[in-house]
Design a protein around this motif. Sequence first.
Motif, PDB file in Angstrom:
ATOM      1  N   LYS A 105       0.771  -1.238   0.003  1.00 57.01           N
ATOM      2  CA  LYS A 105      -0.205  -0.125   0.021  1.00 57.01           C
ATOM      3  C   LYS A 105       1.083   1.373  -0.005  1.00 57.01           C
TER       4      LYS A 105
ATOM      5  N   ARG B 108      -7.833   0.064   1.079  1.00 60.10           N
ATOM      6  CA  ARG B 108      -8.374  -1.354   0.643  1.00 60.10           C
ATOM      7  C   ARG B 108      -8.791  -0.932  -0.798  1.00 60.10           C
TER       8      ARG B 108
ATOM      9  N   SER C 179      -7.243  -3.117  -3.981  1.00 61.46           N
ATOM     10  CA  SER C 179      -8.463  -3.939  -4.705  1.00 61.46           C
ATOM     11  C   SER C 179      -7.864  -4.081  -6.398  1.00 61.46           C
TER      12      SER C 179
ATOM     13  N   LEU D 286      -3.032  -0.832   7.189  1.00 62.18           N
ATOM     14  CA  LEU D 286      -4.362  -0.488   6.692  1.00 62.18           C
ATOM     15  C   LEU D 286      -5.470  -0.200   7.427  1.00 62.18           C
ATOM     16  N   THR D 287      -5.512  -0.484   9.036  1.00 63.70           N
ATOM     17  CA  THR D 287      -6.427  -0.181   9.930  1.00 63.70           C
ATOM     18  C   THR D 287      -6.222   0.075  11.178  1.00 63.70           C
TER      19      THR D 287
ATOM     20  N   ASN E 123     -16.595  -0.382   1.398  1.00 66.87           N
ATOM     21  CA  ASN E 123     -15.427  -0.117   2.132  1.00 66.87           C
ATOM     22  C   ASN E 123     -15.190   0.069   3.485  1.00 66.87           C
TER      23      ASN E 123
ATOM     24  N   ALA F 225     -11.608  -5.388   6.920  1.00 64.76           N
ATOM     25  CA  ALA F 225     -10.701  -4.801   5.896  1.00 64.76           C
ATOM     26  C   ALA F 225     -10.220  -6.158   5.192  1.00 64.76           C
ATOM     27  N   ALA F 226      -9.703  -7.183   5.974  1.00 63.49           N
ATOM     28  CA  ALA F 226      -9.076  -8.344   5.252  1.00 63.49           C
ATOM     29  C   ALA F 226     -10.089  -8.921   4.573  1.00 63.49           C
TER      30      ALA F 226
ATOM     31  N   LEU G 273     -10.440  -7.204   1.118  1.00 62.13           N
ATOM     32  CA  LEU G 273      -9.388  -7.653   0.141  1.00 62.13           C
ATOM     33  C   LEU G 273      -9.490  -9.029  -0.351  1.00 62.13           C
TER      34      LEU G 273
ATOM     35  N   HIS H 211      -1.967 -11.466   4.082  1.00 61.39           N
ATOM     36  CA  HIS H 211      -2.035 -10.194   4.128  1.00 61.39           C
ATOM     37  C   HIS H 211      -1.836  -9.710   5.509  1.00 61.39           C
TER      38      HIS H 211
ATOM     39  N   ASP I  24      -1.376  -6.502   8.022  1.00 60.95           N
ATOM     40  CA  ASP I  24      -1.976  -5.057   8.517  1.00 60.95           C
ATOM     41  C   ASP I  24      -0.681  -4.569   9.420  1.00 60.95           C
TER      42      ASP I  24
END
Length: 461
Positions: free
Chosen positions: A226, A312, A316, A336-337, A395, A407-408, A411, A423, A425
């Motif tokens: 990201k 996210r 994508s 991500l979060t 989202n 969030a995962a 994705l 993944h 984070d």
Amino acid sequence: MTVHLKAKAPSGAVAITVVDRAAFQALVTELPAPTRHWLATLGFKGAADSYALVPGADGKLGQVFAGVEHAAHPFALSALPQALPEGDYVLSEQGLQLRPEQAALSWELGGYQFDLYKPRRRAPAALYLPADASAQRGIALATAISATRDLVNTPAEHMGPEELAQAAQLIAKQHGAKFKQIVGDALLKQNFPAIHAVGRASTRAPRLIELNWGSPKAPLLSIVGKGVCFDTGGLDIKPADGMRQMKKDMGGAANALGLAALVMAFKLPVRLQVLIPAVENSISGNAYRPGDVIKTRQGLHIEIGNTDAEGRVVLSDALAYASEHKPELIIDLATLTGAARVALGAQLPALFSKHFDTARDLVDLGLKLEDPMWHMPLWAPYKEGIASSIGDIVNTGRNALGGAINAALFLEYFVPEHQDWLHIDLFAWNDVARAGRPVGGEAQTIRTLLAYLEQRFSTKS
């Protein structure tokens, strides 16, 4: 460079005796009485990250005792380079014997300082080690970690999408990889609409950065990072305290580049693809809005519940593109979060995997290497929380519960069911200073991921 690999240290190099508490207790009775009394006066007992300077008969520094948690600790010597007097040092044959990799890695990282804007007050002390493959590996690891930190620490003014692409291009040049990027409105023409939507409001053009390296016959490994170079939150603007450190929102991209550099430096038998959707999530008249529905490369439509859940969205398109090449493994790394940080704190990145055995192996390996991550579930029943009434998915979750899982799961919609995928984070940041880990940007999980990839692909032909 604070570690020098030479067959022989310079004359006058000061010896460092490495001990833990147990080793010191075993050694102290064998020391000369003046040394023993001096160490007792200082209160030195071999505690981790402690050290004692012992004068020689001439009044100059004659010896150093350094306490470590254990000999294999990746930051065993990190307290020393910026604390010891400037000069040359060598490891003693007394006490614990560190592997050259651990010694080189910990010493180099102990000398790390982000000095792009503020000069160092002094040079770190120099350590001399024999020139062998183990020490060279330690230096390579430290170099990649330091470069990752530098990318995260650089303010957004000097680390926008274009500058991030330039950093990727430099890494590609260093290792003989192919570099390309898709910039601005070309993203729409080449079917990366989600990346374009998030980045279009900035005066700095969004882009998809791609590196390719390795033999076409080797198994394909895709690493996705990201690259949100600054995140205002978009029209759902962040409060001031939430925006303060958002230069680090490209920490996933920085870690992806750090891991990729190690894969190439150690010549793993893979065909490597690195993908970085690089954007700045800004505010202007053409910013994407809450309630918008955005079509993705895969064809799914995302309803935007909150413009601050932009990572996210850009991932994508990158994950869908990676999946088209049918790699043996996709790894994505992303800051991500905030929910992952609430659950696990700053030091434990959250790991999501389709395979429990893989996740268990990675958690165990991370604990062993002291570069940890923690397994969290892809809990399928929560998918109903990201269902949209006007699009395919939204989202944001229905509420704040299980935010990292939501969030995962989001994705996962862009990764085919049969595709192996990890993944992670992560925080990409040290919020407190520890030896070799100053406050600021950090490389998280890349030593563990490298070791896992070496194990996984070492038997591949």
